[in-house]
Scaffold this motif. Structure first.
Motif, short mmCIF file in Angstrom:
data_model
loop_
_atom_site.label_atom_id
_atom_site.label_comp_id
_atom_site.label_asym_id
_atom_site.label_seq_id
_atom_site.Cartn_x
_atom_site.Cartn_y
_atom_site.Cartn_z
N ALA A 38 0.85 -1.19 0.00
CA ALA A 38 0.00 0.00 0.00
C ALA A 38 0.89 1.24 0.00
CB ALA A 38 -0.91 0.00 1.22
N ASP A 39 0.54 2.19 -0.85
CA ASP A 39 1.27 3.46 -0.86
C ASP A 39 1.12 4.14 0.49
OD1 ASP A 39 2.61 5.55 -2.79
OD2 ASP A 39 1.17 6.65 -1.54
N ASP A 40 2.16 4.85 0.91
CA ASP A 40 2.16 5.53 2.20
C ASP A 40 1.16 6.69 2.28
OD1 ASP A 40 4.16 3.82 3.05
OD2 ASP A 40 5.77 5.30 2.82
N ALA A 44 -6.88 -0.98 -4.85
CA ALA A 44 -7.55 -1.90 -3.93
C ALA A 44 -8.71 -1.19 -3.25
CB ALA A 44 -6.56 -2.40 -2.88
N ALA A 45 -9.86 -1.86 -3.21
CA ALA A 45 -11.08 -1.30 -2.63
C ALA A 45 -11.63 -2.25 -1.57
CB ALA A 45 -12.11 -1.07 -3.74
N PRO A 46 -12.58 -1.79 -0.75
CA PRO A 46 -13.16 -2.66 0.27
C PRO A 46 -13.82 -3.90 -0.33
CG PRO A 46 -13.78 -0.37 0.66
CD PRO A 46 -13.12 -0.43 -0.69
N ALA A 47 -13.91 -4.95 0.47
CA ALA A 47 -14.54 -6.20 0.05
C ALA A 47 -15.95 -5.92 -0.49
CB ALA A 47 -14.62 -7.17 1.22
N THR A 60 -7.19 2.38 -2.19
CA THR A 60 -5.76 2.56 -1.93
C THR A 60 -4.94 2.12 -3.13
OG1 THR A 60 -6.11 2.12 0.42
CG2 THR A 60 -3.86 1.89 -0.40
N LEU A 61 -3.97 2.94 -3.51
CA LEU A 61 -3.00 2.53 -4.51
C LEU A 61 -2.06 1.53 -3.87
CD1 LEU A 61 -1.43 2.69 -7.19
CD2 LEU A 61 -0.10 4.55 -6.14
N GLN A 62 -1.89 0.38 -4.53
CA GLN A 62 -0.87 -0.60 -4.15
C GLN A 62 0.08 -0.73 -5.33
OE1 GLN A 62 -3.03 -4.18 -3.20
NE2 GLN A 62 -3.53 -3.46 -1.16
N TRP A 63 1.39 -0.80 -5.02
CA TRP A 63 2.35 -0.86 -6.12
C TRP A 63 3.65 -1.55 -5.70
CZ3 TRP A 63 6.93 2.18 -6.10
CH2 TRP A 63 7.03 3.11 -5.07
#
Length: 145
Positions: free
Chosen positions: A21-23, A56-59, A118-121
């Motif tokens: 997850a990006d900070d 990424a988003a909530p379930a 959230t951006l994940q990278w």
């Protein structure tokens, strides 16, 4: 209502293809809310490492996004722009160069629960040269329904 997450400092990933997850680039969402997504990610790095990213988003969330970025393996910033539609949470590799490129994702989704987008990278291929998401990058959400 429009909200923006701003990246105040550079963040680097070296020798890692594990999404993290990006900070800074994360925004809260409300269950049932429908949102438009757009962003400007300023990225530098080794063209051999490139960039792997997802939103990424909530379930239970539904929706789609596109990276709005150049294809993998470019060395001079020219090539095809990837506008393929992906489901939320699906990762995709895009190209980067040492001088830097802009990655401009777009999309829309409905939040399945309260939580965050959230951006994940990471790096698309492990490289000892850092892939850097630069200060000044941003993520914007506009609630549309």
């Amino acid at each position: 209502m429009t909200r923006i997450a701003d990246k105040p400092t550079d963040e680097a990933v070296t020798s890692s293809t594990a999404l993290q997850a990006d900070d800074h680039l994360s925004l809260s969402v409300t269950a049932g809310g429908r949102y438009a997504i757009d962003a400007c990610f300023i990225v530098t790095g080794d063209p051999a490492g490139d960039l792997l990213l997802t939103l990424a988003a909530p379930a239970g969330s539904t929706g789609h996004w596109t990276p709005g970025a150049i294809t993998l393996g470019v060395s001079d910033g020219t090539g095809s722009i990837r506008l393929t539609r992906y489901d939320l949470g699906t990762s995709v590799g895009v190209g980067v160069i040492a001088a830097g490129l802009i990655v401009a994702p777009l999309g829309t989704f409905t939040a399945g629960a309260d939580g965050a987008l959230t951006l994940q990278w990471a790096q698309a291929a492990s490289s000892a040269t850092p892939t850097v998401l630069k200060a000044g990058s941003w993520l914007r959400l506009t609630r549309i329904a």
